[in-house]
Design an enzyme around this catalytic site. Sequence first.
Site, short mmCIF file in Angstrom:
data_model
loop_
_atom_site.label_atom_id
_atom_site.label_comp_id
_atom_site.label_asym_id
_atom_site.label_seq_id
_atom_site.Cartn_x
_atom_site.Cartn_y
_atom_site.Cartn_z
N CYS A 1 7.66 -0.05 -12.49
CA CYS A 1 6.50 0.83 -12.59
C CYS A 1 6.87 2.09 -13.37
CB CYS A 1 5.93 1.14 -11.21
SG CYS A 1 4.26 1.83 -11.24
N HIS B 1 5.54 -4.40 -8.41
CA HIS B 1 6.59 -3.95 -7.49
C HIS B 1 7.17 -5.11 -6.69
CE1 HIS B 1 6.08 0.53 -7.65
NE2 HIS B 1 4.88 0.20 -8.07
N GLU C 1 9.89 -5.09 -4.99
CA GLU C 1 10.50 -4.57 -3.76
C GLU C 1 9.48 -4.43 -2.64
OE1 GLU C 1 8.84 -0.81 -5.55
OE2 GLU C 1 9.55 -2.76 -6.25
#
Length: 244
Positions: free
Chosen positions: A87, A195, A197
């Site tokens: 990002c 994302h 994660e």
Amino acid sequence: MSARIGVVVFPGSNCEHDVVEAVESLGGTAELVWHGATALGQVGGVVLPGGFAHGDYLRPGAIARFSPVMEAVREFAAAGGPVVGICNGFQVLTEAGLLPGALQKNAGLRFLCRDVTVRVDDAGSVLTAGVEPGTELTLPVNHFDGNYTADRRTLDELRAEGLVVLRYVGNPNGSADDIAGVRNPEGNVVGLMPHPERACNPLVGGTDGRLLIRALLESAAQLPRVMPARLSTAESTPTSRQTA
């Protein structure tokens, strides 16, 4: 997995602990590296996490690329070290010239915060190694400036050289050629807007991101320990939260 990942923290980063949690849930270790550091320490990989580096006052990543740590990141990447920007981290990598193209405001000028579907188009990167091309993943996005753009020549080169690692299935932000993530020709520097994660635990809605984080850890674990001397000892830490 024994890989050690350095997670760079800029003023305004807000996803660094998500990355640490994801890395450690897959058996790796992670340490926060303050943007004012001039060395990375003993790490096998580097992640530039999401957030709003330096408030994004100029444009995302434009100020962060001047942080002292970025010179160490450049040297680490040049030596073959795995570097992933997520990002805002993707935006930093493009502004720093480590990846081609740029990120602009989303089509429709809408902030996006939802799950999207992406397709793995290339397995030749530290983030997608071992993931079958064509695999579709559900990952969250959380951005206003995630619309990838590049001139026609660059887009043609990305296609011809297979440097697009992820494409949106149902383009949410207007990105050229549905691009969600790209890599450098060597495959060790990758930037993506979604994302992974945040998709590593079923409690937060999904685990598709584990495929990508695991690939990063495996790539970092294979990194030779012969690296530039300036990378060997960190000179400052994020615990002090000193300002630039």
